[in-house]
Design an enzyme around this catalytic site. Structure first.
Site, short mmCIF file in Angstrom:
data_model
loop_
_atom_site.label_atom_id
_atom_site.label_comp_id
_atom_site.label_asym_id
_atom_site.label_seq_id
_atom_site.Cartn_x
_atom_site.Cartn_y
_atom_site.Cartn_z
N HIS A 229 0.73 -1.19 0.02
CA HIS A 229 0.13 -0.01 -0.04
C HIS A 229 1.02 1.19 0.04
O HIS A 229 2.19 1.20 0.27
CB HIS A 229 -0.94 -0.13 1.18
N THR A 231 0.89 4.73 1.89
CA THR A 231 0.03 5.49 2.91
C THR A 231 -0.15 6.98 2.62
O THR A 231 0.61 7.59 2.07
CB THR A 231 0.70 5.50 4.38
N HIS A 309 5.18 6.59 -1.28
CA HIS A 309 6.13 5.44 -1.51
C HIS A 309 5.23 4.10 -1.08
O HIS A 309 4.32 4.15 -0.35
CB HIS A 309 7.40 5.43 -0.51
N THR A 311 6.28 0.57 0.89
CA THR A 311 7.36 -0.26 1.44
C THR A 311 7.04 -1.76 0.88
O THR A 311 6.22 -2.52 0.92
CB THR A 311 6.91 -0.42 2.92
#
Length: 403
Positions: A229, A231, A309, A311
């Site tokens: 995902h 965020t 971004h 992760t």
């Protein structure tokens, strides 16, 4: 759907997953657990059935009414839900549907926590939907509309538990399962290629290894979110200042449950994290908090959206939030005119130029952007929940869902 139901739920009031073609296509490629929430008689069942019909080839609707579970102010510790939960578990375990819809009031926090844990265990993104009918909180009207024949007093007792919006641990874009699987394979290929580069092997001390030691980057980054995902806003269930205001923004409300295509421009590695840099569109920036970059680097003037971004993995004891901080260090260096030392090119699932910056910072600038489909929603489960995930040639990777 009846003509009366259509009046009760006009298109302008329907969630994007019912009316937006791109969202519908994205949902079909995803694993989504949809929780209908609201007072008895507010229109949940009508909405649930419409969603079931929209995704009839891949959906499963489960209703508390089927099990004669009467809405009441109660704790989840009772046995009312045992058979319903058995059906849910079977549905998840046997992969009977990609879109699982649960129709209930969902007013009890303990009950919700159990459902969020189930979603996390089986890698389903969660979407919480509430009817937008004009009477959804009008107990006087609901008294005549609910089939349980709940009294006005009973409805008024339930109402406080459903008046306040349910805020997640964080909001963000959650990748469709098909694209998530591709991105995981891509990141594994990238790490294997990077680890074999001569230039990388010469700079192992930054990772805490001697020059002649062998470093397996797949094992080094042994943690990864159970659902990939990007965020947008960390809320901590409403405890973070500004969370409620963010959730009430018109752009955020319109985006909820909507499908988006994210564009990945680079893959980044530091001794602590490996992540994907996301380039946000003008439309996506509407849901990006104004202070997202200032939260971690208050003294720097960084472009809005530069912290975006995904992760892909972290080293032991490193939280996922570190990936965004690491990415901003790359952005700061680039702003100062330092683009890193070009040390070669990679081919395979990913192609592009590899640049080395400093202190174990590596960036693969992709020759072609990677596009991944996603759904804008929230993560409502507990932080730090670890679950196993297949996806590496090396076997099972331990997962950690934090942010």
């Amino acid at each position: 759907m009846s003509s009366q139901a259509s009046k009760d739920h006009p298109d302008g009031q329907k969630p994007p997953l019912l009316v937006d073609d791109h969202t519908v296509a994205t949902i079909r490629d995803s694993k989504i657990f949809i929780l209908l929430r609201g007072l008895p008689g507010s229109g949940k069942t009508t909405l649930a059935r419409e969603i079931e019909q929209k995704y009839k080839d891949t959906s499963r609707l489960i209703s508390a009414d089927q099990y004669e579970i009467k809405p009441a102010v109660r704790s989840s510790s009772g046995g009312d839900y045992s058979k319903l939960d058995d059906e849910l578990t079977t549905c998840f375990e046997k992969r009977e549907a990609r879109v699982v819809i649960l129709d209930d009031t969902h007013h009890d926090r303990e009950r919700l926590d159990k459902l969020f844990d189930m979603a996390n265990t089986y890698h389903f993104a969660v979407v919480v939907l509430e009817p937008k009918t004009p009477w959804r909180l009008d107990c006087a009207q609901l008294k005549d509309r609910n089939h349980w024949k709940l009294s006005l007093e009973e409805l008024k007792n339930l109402r406080p538990t459903l008046e306040k919006e349910l805020l997640p641990l964080y909001f963000g874009w959650f990748l469709a399962k098909r694209d998530e699987d591709f991105l995981r394979k891509t990141s594994h290929d990238f790490l294997e290629q990077l680890g074999n580069l001569k230039a990388f092997k010469k700079r192992l001390p930054a990772f805490g290894y001697e020059d002649k030691q062998k470093l397996d980057l797949l094992k080094h980054f042994a943690k990864s979110p159970n659902i990939l995902h990007c965020t947008t806003k960390f809320c901590d269930y409403g405890k973070v200042l500004g969370s409620e205001e963010y959730a009430q923004q018109e752009a955020v409300k319109k985006a909820y449950s909507k499908g988006y295509t994210l564009h990945i421009t680079a893959l980044c590695v530091t001794p602590k994290t490996v992540g994907a840099q996301v380039e946000l569109t003008v439309d996506q920036l509407l849901t990006w908090p104004l202070d997202a970059e200032k939260e971690v680097m208050p003294r720097d003037n960084l472009p809005r959206g530069s912290r975006a971004h995904i992760t892909l993995g972290t080293a032991a004891e490193v939280q996922d939030v570190q990936t965004g901080i690491d990415l901003l260090e790359f952005v700061k260096l680039q702003q100062s005119g330092r683009d890193g030392e070009n040390v070669g090119e990679l081919t395979g699932l990913v192609t592009g130029k590899v640049n080395y910056y400093e202190n174990g910072m590596w960036m693969l600038n992709l020759s072609r952007k990677i596009e991944v489909k996603s759904i804008f929603s929230g993560y409502y489960g507990k932080p730090g929940v670890s679950v196993p995930l297949r996806g590496s040639k090396k076997g099972i990777l331990n997962q950690c869902q934090i942010m």
